[in-house]
Design a protein around this motif. Structure first.
Motif, mmCIF file in Angstrom:
data_model
loop_
_atom_site.group_PDB
_atom_site.id
_atom_site.type_symbol
_atom_site.label_atom_id
_atom_site.label_comp_id
_atom_site.label_asym_id
_atom_site.label_seq_id
_atom_site.Cartn_x
_atom_site.Cartn_y
_atom_site.Cartn_z
ATOM 1 N N ALA A 57 5.359 46.664 -1.033
ATOM 2 C CA ALA A 57 4.873 46.485 -2.402
ATOM 3 C C ALA A 57 5.301 47.641 -3.290
ATOM 4 C CB ALA A 57 3.350 46.351 -2.395
ATOM 5 N N THR A 58 5.285 48.844 -2.734
ATOM 6 C CA THR A 58 5.738 50.018 -3.492
ATOM 7 C C THR A 58 7.214 49.891 -3.835
ATOM 8 O OG1 THR A 58 4.080 51.451 -2.481
ATOM 9 C CG2 THR A 58 6.026 52.524 -3.413
ATOM 10 N N GLY A 59 8.009 49.479 -2.868
ATOM 11 C CA GLY A 59 9.436 49.307 -3.121
ATOM 12 C C GLY A 59 9.713 48.289 -4.214
ATOM 13 N N VAL A 60 8.962 47.198 -4.207
ATOM 14 C CA VAL A 60 9.125 46.177 -5.246
ATOM 15 C C VAL A 60 8.814 46.763 -6.620
ATOM 16 C CG1 VAL A 60 8.175 44.020 -6.152
ATOM 17 C CG2 VAL A 60 8.722 44.219 -3.721
ATOM 18 N N MET A 61 7.743 47.545 -6.711
ATOM 19 C CA MET A 61 7.379 48.122 -8.011
ATOM 20 C C MET A 61 8.405 49.150 -8.475
ATOM 21 S SD MET A 61 3.262 48.283 -8.350
ATOM 22 C CE MET A 61 2.719 48.274 -6.668
ATOM 23 N N ILE A 62 8.934 49.908 -7.551
ATOM 24 C CA ILE A 62 9.980 50.858 -7.919
ATOM 25 C C ILE A 62 11.209 50.115 -8.440
ATOM 26 C CG2 ILE A 62 11.620 52.545 -6.985
ATOM 27 C CD1 ILE A 62 9.331 53.486 -5.120
ATOM 28 N N LYS A 63 11.576 49.023 -7.789
ATOM 29 C CA LYS A 63 12.716 48.212 -8.250
ATOM 30 C C LYS A 63 12.456 47.635 -9.644
ATOM 31 C CE LYS A 63 14.457 45.263 -5.308
ATOM 32 N NZ LYS A 63 14.503 44.242 -4.227
ATOM 33 N N ARG A 64 11.205 47.320 -9.942
ATOM 34 C CA ARG A 64 10.852 46.784 -11.257
ATOM 35 C C ARG A 64 10.839 47.851 -12.341
ATOM 36 N NH1 ARG A 64 5.477 43.407 -11.196
ATOM 37 N NH2 ARG A 64 6.163 43.065 -13.352
ATOM 38 N N GLY A 65 10.821 49.130 -11.930
ATOM 39 C CA GLY A 65 10.869 50.202 -12.910
ATOM 40 C C GLY A 65 9.601 50.995 -13.070
ATOM 41 N N ALA A 66 8.670 50.897 -12.134
ATOM 42 C CA ALA A 66 7.420 51.651 -12.230
ATOM 43 C C ALA A 66 7.694 53.151 -12.223
ATOM 44 C CB ALA A 66 6.491 51.284 -11.087
ATOM 45 N N PHE A 99 2.723 56.280 -0.855
ATOM 46 C CA PHE A 99 3.022 57.548 -1.523
ATOM 47 C C PHE A 99 4.293 58.198 -0.975
ATOM 48 C CE2 PHE A 99 -1.788 58.194 -2.476
ATOM 49 C CZ PHE A 99 -1.706 57.273 -3.508
ATOM 50 N N ASP A 100 4.520 58.095 0.328
ATOM 51 C CA ASP A 100 5.736 58.681 0.905
ATOM 52 C C ASP A 100 6.986 58.023 0.308
ATOM 53 O OD1 ASP A 100 4.341 60.443 2.473
ATOM 54 O OD2 ASP A 100 4.694 59.390 4.369
ATOM 55 N N LEU A 101 6.985 56.707 0.214
ATOM 56 C CA LEU A 101 8.145 56.025 -0.358
ATOM 57 C C LEU A 101 8.296 56.374 -1.841
ATOM 58 C CD1 LEU A 101 10.477 54.059 0.070
ATOM 59 C CD2 LEU A 101 8.934 52.200 -0.612
ATOM 60 N N ALA A 102 7.172 56.436 -2.552
ATOM 61 C CA ALA A 102 7.239 56.802 -3.966
ATOM 62 C C ALA A 102 7.840 58.186 -4.153
ATOM 63 C CB ALA A 102 5.838 56.744 -4.573
ATOM 64 N N HIS A 103 7.392 59.138 -3.367
ATOM 65 C CA HIS A 103 7.926 60.497 -3.485
ATOM 66 C C HIS A 103 9.404 60.549 -3.102
ATOM 67 C CE1 HIS A 103 3.588 62.184 -3.061
ATOM 68 N NE2 HIS A 103 3.943 62.123 -4.333
ATOM 69 N N HIS A 104 9.787 59.736 -2.134
ATOM 70 C CA HIS A 104 11.200 59.662 -1.756
ATOM 71 C C HIS A 104 12.060 59.222 -2.933
ATOM 72 C CE1 HIS A 104 14.702 59.097 0.823
ATOM 73 N NE2 HIS A 104 14.843 57.875 0.338
ATOM 74 N N HIS A 105 11.486 58.397 -3.804
ATOM 75 C CA HIS A 105 12.195 57.919 -4.989
ATOM 76 C C HIS A 105 11.801 58.702 -6.243
ATOM 77 C CE1 HIS A 105 14.249 54.364 -3.328
ATOM 78 N NE2 HIS A 105 13.240 54.330 -2.482
ATOM 79 N N SER A 106 11.259 59.904 -6.049
ATOM 80 C CA SER A 106 10.909 60.814 -7.153
ATOM 81 C C SER A 106 9.883 60.215 -8.109
ATOM 82 C CB SER A 106 12.170 61.232 -7.924
ATOM 83 O OG SER A 106 13.093 61.875 -7.077
ATOM 84 N N ARG A 107 8.971 59.411 -7.567
ATOM 85 C CA ARG A 107 7.851 58.897 -8.351
ATOM 86 C C ARG A 107 6.592 59.653 -7.954
ATOM 87 N NH1 ARG A 107 12.108 56.084 -9.194
ATOM 88 N NH2 ARG A 107 11.986 54.114 -10.369
#
Length: 406
Positions: free
Chosen positions: A163-172, A205-213
């Protein structure tokens, strides 16, 4: 054209002594130079804006709002059921209400169907002069957990990661987890308890931080706050039952708090959400003061957030009433918020190289915090905005469009 704001008392957001008779030079959307009158080189044919007797501050930052559903009546399901286009239109209106208050940056903490991303796109792709929008899209929660009516339900670390990956792809811009759940609708029910576990939040959170979110966690009870900190949250939202021990751990780890004090105080009133919510909110406010003081005493970085019902003036008044100095309140709505959002290299203070987001006040906010509500001029990315020509939003959601005669 180069602009020179001259004659004001400068409160630059860094907590130091105000500078009398200051000059701030702006070109396009950047601050080029800052100093006392006579210190800076001659500005030639620049346009001078005389601010003698006024107070010049950085643009304010609202670190927690819900623009598409702000000040809507009814249950969460009722509020989420509106037409998408209407909700984006309301979001634009509420963004302009923020701008009227001097807010030049807003973090939207989540919207039904991720409509905060549509709102951000609508503003950035148009000529609308509005605050910079940073969007969390939708929060993550357990199945049937807190705010499941509007957020994404996940029950395992893998589901949270996807779900985090999907939101990052959407531009969150941010990822949010609902660490606690609140009931309190009936007497005897707990006011707050744990919603998501550490492992599930950590995967997000780990995936978000990996993508600088950066990451935020809705957390009221102390156990949920501690869980969110352990999982890697960058900010705790609300923090009502924050203990002294958990506050010290937050300070040690550099985790900030956006308490949204004014939102819970307003929720004690009738917003069509039932007597249980009103009764719950009255109890939460009693505990909130203790949690807030624990954060303040521990040196946790505190920032302003209105949530869906609060506002800047009520927030700052409450912060001062509960122990902050006026200067600390100013830092909470400027530099501190920028630090917690990870944008302090762009906004939050008045300094050369920063974005030209400025607020002009009619009187001294250090002598009287109510002066923060006397916004005379807003500068957004170098563009001059007369706040009197922006929407006024009333408690019931009605809008008076602009200044008299228009």
């Amino acid at each position: 054209m180069r602009l020179v704001f001259s004659g004001a008392t400068l409160i630059d957001g860094r907590g130091g002594r105000p500078i009398a008779n200051a000059e701030v030079v702006v070109e396009a959307d950047r601050i080029m130079a800052v100093g006392s009158a006579g210190e800076l080189p001659d500005q030639g044919d620049a346009r001078f804006i005389n601010l003698t007797g006024k107070y010049l501050l950085p643009g304010f930052i609202n670190a927690h709002d819900h623009l598409t559903t702000k000040r809507l009546r009814g249950s969460r399901t009722d509020r989420a059921s509106a037409d998408d286009a209407l909700m984006v239109a309301r979001g634009i209106q509420n963004a302009l209400v923020n701008l009227r208050e001097g807010v030049t940056t807003v973090r939207d903490a989540g919207a039904p169907r991720g409509l905060s991303l549509s709102l951000k796109s609508a503003i950035t792709s148009s000529d609308i002069v509005a605050p910079l929008i940073l969007a969390a899209a939708q929060g993550l929660t357990e199945t049937a957990g807190y705010a499941h009516e509007i957020f994404v339900e996940v029950d395992t670390p893998l589901e949270a990661k996807k779900a985090t990956g999907v939101m990052i792809k959407r531009g969150a811009d941010f990822i949010k987890c609902m660490a606690s759940i609140e009931w309190g609708h009936a007497e005897g029910e707990p006011l707050s308890t744990v919603n998501m576990d550490v492992a599930t939040m950590r995967a997000a959170f780990d995936l978000a931080h990996h993508h600088s979110r950066r990451c935020m966690a809705h957390a009221l009870c102390d156990e949920a706050i501690a869980n969110a900190v352990e999982a890697g949250a960058d900010t705790i939202e609300h923090g009502v039952f924050l203990s002294a021990a958990t506050a010290k751990n937050m300070s040690k780890r550099g985790v900030g708090l956006v308490p949204t004090l004014s939102g819970y105080k307003e929720l004690r009133n009738d917003w069509g959400r039932g007597q249980g919510i009103m009764r719950q909110s009255a109890k939460l406010v009693e505990h909130h003061k203790v949690g807030f003081r624990n954060a303040l005493d521990a040196g946790v970085t505190l920032a302003f957030g209105s949530d869906s019902l609060g506002n800047l003036m009520d927030e700052c008044s409450t912060m001062q009433e509960w122990g902050m100095t006026p200067m600390q309140c100013i830092e909470a709505i400027t530099r501190n918020a920028a630090i917690l959002l990870g944008i302090d290299d762009r906004v939050g203070i008045i300094a050369a190289g920063r974005t030209a987001d400025l607020v002009v006040l009619d009187s001294d906010p250090i002598s009287n915090i109510a002066a923060l509500g006397e916004v005379e001029l807003v500068v957004k990315s170098g563009r001059l905005i007369d706040p009197a020509r922006l929407p006024i939003k009333f408690p019931g959601g009605a809008v008076l469009s602009t200044a008299p005669g228009e």
